[in-house]
Design a protein around this motif. Sequence first.
Motif, PDB file in Angstrom:
ATOM      1  N   GLU A 114       0.835  -1.221   0.000  1.00 13.76           N
ATOM      2  CA  GLU A 114       0.000   0.000   0.000  1.00 13.76           C
ATOM      3  C   GLU A 114       0.856   1.252   0.000  1.00 13.76           C
ATOM      4  OE1 GLU A 114      -3.390   0.787   2.443  1.00 13.76           O
ATOM      5  OE2 GLU A 114      -3.970  -1.321   2.433  1.00 13.76           O
ATOM      6  N   ILE A 115       1.920   1.236   0.790  1.00 14.97           N
ATOM      7  CA  ILE A 115       2.787   2.423   0.860  1.00 14.97           C
ATOM      8  C   ILE A 115       3.370   2.705  -0.526  1.00 14.97           C
ATOM      9  CG2 ILE A 115       4.896   3.391   1.889  1.00 14.97           C
ATOM     10  CD1 ILE A 115       4.368   1.456   4.297  1.00 14.97           C
ATOM     11  N   LYS A 116       3.650   1.633  -1.267  1.00 14.86           N
ATOM     12  CA  LYS A 116       4.265   1.804  -2.592  1.00 14.86           C
ATOM     13  C   LYS A 116       3.303   2.410  -3.624  1.00 14.86           C
ATOM     14  CE  LYS A 116       8.161  -1.301  -2.168  1.00 14.86           C
ATOM     15  NZ  LYS A 116       8.738  -2.647  -2.352  1.00 14.86           N
ATOM     16  N   GLN A 117       2.019   2.530  -3.262  1.00 13.67           N
ATOM     17  CA  GLN A 117       1.081   3.223  -4.162  1.00 13.67           C
ATOM     18  C   GLN A 117       1.242   4.748  -4.089  1.00 13.67           C
ATOM     19  OE1 GLN A 117      -2.756   1.962  -2.779  1.00 13.67           O
ATOM     20  NE2 GLN A 117      -2.423  -0.174  -3.364  1.00 13.67           N
ATOM     21  N   CYS A 118       1.974   5.217  -3.080  1.00 13.76           N
ATOM     22  CA  CYS A 118       2.153   6.669  -2.930  1.00 13.76           C
ATOM     23  C   CYS A 118       3.162   7.190  -3.954  1.00 13.76           C
ATOM     24  CB  CYS A 118       2.684   6.994  -1.537  1.00 13.76           C
ATOM     25  SG  CYS A 118       1.588   6.536  -0.206  1.00 13.76           S
ATOM     26  N   ASN A 119       3.134   8.491  -4.202  1.00 13.05           N
ATOM     27  CA  ASN A 119       4.152   9.112  -5.050  1.00 13.05           C
ATOM     28  C   ASN A 119       5.470   9.158  -4.281  1.00 13.05           C
ATOM     29  OD1 ASN A 119       2.101   9.790  -6.936  1.00 13.05           O
ATOM     30  ND2 ASN A 119       1.537  11.477  -5.566  1.00 13.05           N
ATOM     31  N   VAL A 120       6.565   8.945  -5.010  1.00 14.90           N
ATOM     32  CA  VAL A 120       7.877   8.957  -4.366  1.00 14.90           C
ATOM     33  C   VAL A 120       8.433  10.383  -4.378  1.00 14.90           C
ATOM     34  CG1 VAL A 120      10.242   8.095  -4.478  1.00 14.90           C
ATOM     35  CG2 VAL A 120       8.324   6.574  -5.050  1.00 14.90           C
ATOM     36  N   ILE A 121       8.757  10.888  -3.181  1.00 13.87           N
ATOM     37  CA  ILE A 121       9.408  12.204  -3.102  1.00 13.87           C
ATOM     38  C   ILE A 121      10.920  12.007  -3.108  1.00 13.87           C
ATOM     39  CG2 ILE A 121       9.678  14.321  -1.718  1.00 13.87           C
ATOM     40  CD1 ILE A 121       6.844  13.981  -2.889  1.00 13.87           C
ATOM     41  N   ASP A 122      11.395  11.076  -2.248  1.00 11.53           N
ATOM     42  CA  ASP A 122      12.798  10.637  -2.290  1.00 11.53           C
ATOM     43  C   ASP A 122      12.832   9.247  -1.678  1.00 11.53           C
ATOM     44  OD1 ASP A 122      12.965  10.854   0.544  1.00 11.53           O
ATOM     45  OD2 ASP A 122      13.593  12.949   0.405  1.00 11.53           O
ATOM     46  N   ASP A 123      14.038   8.685  -1.448  1.00 15.59           N
ATOM     47  CA  ASP A 123      14.142   7.295  -0.971  1.00 15.59           C
ATOM     48  C   ASP A 123      13.303   7.013   0.278  1.00 15.59           C
ATOM     49  OD1 ASP A 123      15.783   6.646  -2.970  1.00 15.59           O
ATOM     50  OD2 ASP A 123      17.640   6.579  -1.789  1.00 15.59           O
ATOM     51  N   GLY A 124      13.187   8.016   1.157  1.00 12.74           N
ATOM     52  CA  GLY A 124      12.518   7.759   2.435  1.00 12.74           C
ATOM     53  C   GLY A 124      11.261   8.577   2.645  1.00 12.74           C
ATOM     54  N   THR A 125      10.746   9.214   1.586  1.00 17.39           N
ATOM     55  CA  THR A 125       9.582  10.099   1.736  1.00 17.39           C
ATOM     56  C   THR A 125       8.568   9.839   0.627  1.00 17.39           C
ATOM     57  OG1 THR A 125      11.218  11.768   2.403  1.00 17.39           O
ATOM     58  CG2 THR A 125       8.927  12.497   2.196  1.00 17.39           C
ATOM     59  N   PHE A 126       7.309   9.722   0.997  1.00 16.41           N
ATOM     60  CA  PHE A 126       6.244   9.374   0.040  1.00 16.41           C
ATOM     61  C   PHE A 126       5.079  10.319   0.242  1.00 16.41           C
ATOM     62  CE2 PHE A 126       8.970   6.080   1.418  1.00 16.41           C
ATOM     63  CZ  PHE A 126       9.473   5.605   0.221  1.00 16.41           C
ATOM     64  N   GLU A 127       4.219  10.427  -0.765  1.00 16.49           N
ATOM     65  CA  GLU A 127       3.134  11.394  -0.665  1.00 16.49           C
ATOM     66  C   GLU A 127       1.850  10.859  -1.278  1.00 16.49           C
ATOM     67  OE1 GLU A 127       3.117  16.098  -1.213  1.00 16.49           O
ATOM     68  OE2 GLU A 127       3.084  15.050  -3.143  1.00 16.49           O
ATOM     69  N   LEU A 128       0.745  11.117  -0.619  1.00 13.92           N
ATOM     70  CA  LEU A 128      -0.567  10.787  -1.170  1.00 13.92           C
ATOM     71  C   LEU A 128      -1.560  11.852  -0.713  1.00 13.92           C
ATOM     72  CD1 LEU A 128      -1.996   8.548  -2.871  1.00 13.92           C
ATOM     73  CD2 LEU A 128      -2.699   7.531  -0.689  1.00 13.92           C
ATOM     74  N   ASN A 129      -2.302  12.394  -1.648  1.00 18.19           N
ATOM     75  CA  ASN A 129      -3.301  13.442  -1.358  1.00 18.19           C
ATOM     76  C   ASN A 129      -2.706  14.580  -0.529  1.00 18.19           C
ATOM     77  OD1 ASN A 129      -5.474  12.044  -2.666  1.00 18.19           O
ATOM     78  ND2 ASN A 129      -5.525  10.642  -0.908  1.00 18.19           N
ATOM     79  N   GLY A 130      -1.458  14.884  -0.783  1.00 17.13           N
ATOM     80  CA  GLY A 130      -0.826  16.013  -0.096  1.00 17.13           C
ATOM     81  C   GLY A 130      -0.229  15.677   1.256  1.00 17.13           C
ATOM     82  N   THR A 131      -0.477  14.462   1.779  1.00 15.69           N
ATOM     83  CA  THR A 131       0.116  14.053   3.054  1.00 15.69           C
ATOM     84  C   THR A 131       1.419  13.317   2.782  1.00 15.69           C
ATOM     85  OG1 THR A 131      -2.031  13.891   4.143  1.00 15.69           O
ATOM     86  CG2 THR A 131      -0.233  12.641   5.130  1.00 15.69           C
ATOM     87  N   ARG A 132       2.454  13.708   3.505  1.00 13.46           N
ATOM     88  CA  ARG A 132       3.747  13.016   3.365  1.00 13.46           C
ATOM     89  C   ARG A 132       3.820  11.839   4.338  1.00 13.46           C
ATOM     90  NH1 ARG A 132       8.067  16.542   0.965  1.00 13.46           N
ATOM     91  NH2 ARG A 132       6.929  17.418  -0.813  1.00 13.46           N
ATOM     92  N   PHE A 133       4.530  10.790   3.922  1.00 15.26           N
ATOM     93  CA  PHE A 133       4.740   9.624   4.788  1.00 15.26           C
ATOM     94  C   PHE A 133       6.232   9.315   4.892  1.00 15.26           C
ATOM     95  CE2 PHE A 133       0.398   9.065   3.275  1.00 15.26           C
ATOM     96  CZ  PHE A 133      -0.278   8.649   4.423  1.00 15.26           C
ATOM     97  N   ILE A 134       6.663   8.901   6.091  1.00 15.65           N
ATOM     98  CA  ILE A 134       8.012   8.343   6.233  1.00 15.65           C
ATOM     99  C   ILE A 134       7.872   6.923   6.794  1.00 15.65           C
ATOM    100  CG2 ILE A 134       9.095  10.618   6.534  1.00 15.65           C
ATOM    101  CD1 ILE A 134       9.444   9.871   9.540  1.00 15.65           C
ATOM    102  N   LEU A 135       8.901   6.103   6.562  1.00 12.77           N
ATOM    103  CA  LEU A 135       8.810   4.676   6.897  1.00 12.77           C
ATOM    104  C   LEU A 135       9.123   4.431   8.370  1.00 12.77           C
ATOM    105  CD1 LEU A 135      10.759   3.478   3.735  1.00 12.77           C
ATOM    106  CD2 LEU A 135       8.286   3.223   4.123  1.00 12.77           C
ATOM    107  N   SER A 136       8.221   3.725   9.042  1.00 10.35           N
ATOM    108  CA  SER A 136       8.463   3.435  10.461  1.00 10.35           C
ATOM    109  C   SER A 136       7.810   2.128  10.855  1.00 10.35           C
ATOM    110  CB  SER A 136       7.865   4.545  11.333  1.00 10.35           C
ATOM    111  OG  SER A 136       6.465   4.415  11.390  1.00 10.35           O
ATOM    112  N   THR A 137       8.271   1.599  11.968  1.00  7.42           N
ATOM    113  CA  THR A 137       7.586   0.449  12.568  1.00  7.42           C
ATOM    114  C   THR A 137       7.787   0.466  14.075  1.00  7.42           C
ATOM    115  OG1 THR A 137       7.196  -1.933  12.376  1.00  7.42           O
ATOM    116  CG2 THR A 137       9.476  -1.240  12.570  1.00  7.42           C
ATOM    117  N   GLU A 138       6.997  -0.359  14.738  1.00  4.27           N
ATOM    118  CA  GLU A 138       7.199  -0.625  16.155  1.00  4.27           C
ATOM    119  C   GLU A 138       7.500  -2.107  16.261  1.00  4.27           C
ATOM    120  OE1 GLU A 138       4.820   0.563  20.203  1.00  4.27           O
ATOM    121  OE2 GLU A 138       3.648  -0.461  18.684  1.00  4.27           O
ATOM    122  N   VAL A 139       8.456  -2.494  17.099  1.00  2.00           N
ATOM    123  CA  VAL A 139       8.690  -3.919  17.338  1.00  2.00           C
ATOM    124  C   VAL A 139       8.713  -4.168  18.849  1.00  2.00           C
ATOM    125  CG1 VAL A 139      10.011  -4.327  15.205  1.00  2.00           C
ATOM    126  CG2 VAL A 139      11.221  -3.710  17.290  1.00  2.00           C
TER     127      VAL A 139
END
Length: 409
Positions: free
Chosen positions: A51-76
């Motif tokens: 699903e994250i890969k459906q976003c537009n790529v801004i750079d290696d670690g930043t993605f965008e969909l509908n104007g909201t930016r996403f960065i990659l994270s998890t909890e373990v």
Amino acid sequence: MIINADLHIHSRFSGATSEKMNIETISLEAPRKGVNVVATGDCLHGGWMKEIKQCNVIDDGTFELNGTRFILSTEVEDQRRVHHLLYFPSFSTVEDFKERIKPKSKNLESDGRPNVDMSGEELASIAKDLDILIGAAHAFTPWTAMYAYHDSLRDCYGDLADYVSFVELGLSADTDFADKIKELHRLTFLTNSDCHSPHPVRLAREFNRFEVKDATFDEIKKAILRVDGNKPVLNVGLPPQEGKYHESACISCFTHYTLEEAQRRRWKCSCGKRIKKGVKDRINERADFREPQHPDHRPTYIHLIPLAEIITKAVGQRNPFTQTVNKRWDELVSAFGSEISVLIDVDIEEIARVTAPAITEAIQAFREKKVVIRPGGGGQYGVIELPKEKEMISLSLGPKDKQTSLLEY
Ligand SMILES: [Zn+2]
Ligand SMILES: [Zn+2]
């Protein structure tokens, strides 16, 4: 530039989460809360990654969909049941990290928040190798958190303690509580929602405001590390009394106890069930200072009560998930752009033009810090109460100067 970022959420691939936690819905709801950047959560999960890969790529670690930016994270969750938050610079580092922990995890592909049979130190060591940021999630919660099972950062992260750059305060603590502990002074405090639903009482109920040059992973990383002029400029969160574990209380009947009383009862409630140590008591027990000592870099902390909760009380609903509350919330947020504007920025006269008098008065009471909170504990959220009706009338006629105190933020 200034950005608002919620850096801890869970996708629909984590346990006990809403089906609505899909990337599209999150991207549409975040700006309505006033948030520009959201950390994806659950990025080790293949389905969520797709699903994250459906976003537009801004750079290696930043993605965008509908104007909201996403960065990659998890909890373990580690072998001691401590939760850690990790922020990744790229998809390839996510893959490298997965390879390294795969032999130690049984549910990597089945749960968005996997368990790994490793120590905090081992996890931090891999994070350091791969240039991933790591820190303790909701650090003071009485279970699944660093101070639940350890007395110090070193106890949890061993020789890698110095590599840890942040702790997440969690809903039941704020800066005044956390800065009673000396070893935390050098760390950046994060305030995140840890939400399992995109409903406005959950998503971005806590967030961070950063000064950055762009809304990208690299810039946010610099803000967390406080380098190159980037930095956190505000922590925003619930009043800690609203958190589920603020005071020590029974996990079954929710009777509250003072620390002394709980100790005297050996953590057993009169109903026979267990009393869970509250975040307030845990911090005071672990504190180096009686009063908080803030380091110079520590930003201001603003307490926000979700607008939907304020509306719920104002219109006499039982919970914030009703159609009436949604409609009233929507009306205000559509008129003024985002929840944060309604709560803090917009003139109260403007608000009065759009919504019911009871809601206007409740927002004013919130701004004047007149909302009363019955503290949470034992897994039950705190409850807010509006001031009595008589007080409300005098409030609405009161001088305007008091309500400007929050506007400067
Ligand atoms: Zn957690
Ligand atoms: Zn009980």
